[in-house]
Design an enzyme around this catalytic site. Structure first.
Site, PDB file in Angstrom:
ATOM      1  N   CYS A   2       0.881  -1.174  -0.242  1.00 41.88           N
ATOM      2  CA  CYS A   2       0.014   0.069   0.117  1.00 41.88           C
ATOM      3  C   CYS A   2       0.990   1.297   0.033  1.00 41.88           C
ATOM      4  CB  CYS A   2      -1.024   0.119   1.367  1.00 41.88           C
ATOM      5  SG  CYS A   2      -1.747   1.493   1.279  1.00 41.88           S
ATOM      6  N   GLU A 107      -3.134   0.817  -6.770  1.00 42.84           N
ATOM      7  CA  GLU A 107      -2.148  -0.098  -7.248  1.00 42.84           C
ATOM      8  C   GLU A 107      -1.924   0.357  -8.866  1.00 42.84           C
ATOM      9  OE1 GLU A 107      -0.195  -1.610  -5.274  1.00 42.84           O
ATOM     10  OE2 GLU A 107      -1.102  -2.363  -3.665  1.00 42.84           O
TER      11      GLU A 107
END
Length: 227
Positions: A2, A107
């Site tokens: 993350c 992402e």
């Protein structure tokens, strides 16, 4: 992993959602949180009678023994598999755990010469609580987000994902004993509620911010290799 996420709820909303006292420093919403940014977290505070507080910390944990802040940008994530034994993270896992509220995270997937950004967020718009740990370097509070192996189709964009805690696990994470059970990943049913959608390239620039970053791209995204 993350490395970029969104957290846009107001301090009042977060205080209500997490039953916490607001001690933040006027943080505004961000659709493009990046390493070393100030971020809201929920932690237990001894100075508030061990109640939950909504606080502001720097994203990227800096251990108390670090010589300076430079390593924090590389310590935004802590692996759930090793957090209990890591020299840098274990003391915080044992005594200083927190919740990191988020709307979703980003992402990137390479498609040929290009990179396509994806936004992962609850389909129902509910708040996410990333499992976090925090520490104090001199007088500065810093934090890391725990990550775990991605499952339930989310591994199509990255093999790691934040360790997300549903509401019935918040209290145990904040105050329970530092045992392996705290690190259990989401269930398949909970993972199925995470929506994964392509977004435009603007989120790749940390200087960009605003709700447009989580909107669909202006040109069709390449999804065939993923779906």
């Amino acid at each position: 992993m993350c490395g970029r996420y969104a957290t846009t709820r107001s301090e009042a909303d977060l205080s209500d959602l997490f039953d916490a006292v607001d001690v933040t420093e006027g943080l505004g919403p961000s659709w493009n949180v990046a390493p070393t940014d100030p971020v809201p977290v929920i932690r237990v505070s001894a100075s508030h009678d061990d109640k939950r507080v909504l606080d502001t910390v720097r994203w990227g944990l800096v251990p108390p023994w670090a010589k300076d802040l430079r390593g924090g940008a590389k310590m935004i994530n802590a692996r759930a598999e090793t957090v209990a034994t890591s020299r840098a993270f274990a003391p915080s896992f044992a005594r200083r755990r927190c919740l990191v509220p988020a709307d979703g995270w980003f992402e990137w997937v390479r498609t040929g010469k290009e990179r396509q950004a994806f936004y992962l967020t609850p389909a129902d718009g509910s708040v996410l609580a990333f499992a976090g740990i925090w520490s104090v370097w001199e007088s500065l509070k810093t934090c890391s987000v725990l990550t775990t192996a991605a499952r339930g189709g989310l591994e199509r964009v990255h093999d790691r994902m934040p360790l997300i805690l549903p509401p019935d696990r918040w209290a145990e994470w904040l105050t329970g004993d530092p045992v392996e059970e705290l690190l259990h990943p989401m269930t398949d049913r909970e993972l199925a509620a995470i929506d994964m959608r392509p977004v435009g390239p603007a989120v790749g620039n940390v200087r960009n911010n605003g709700p447009h970053l989580i909107e669909p791209p202006s040109t069709p995204a390449v999804e065939a290799t993923l779906f």
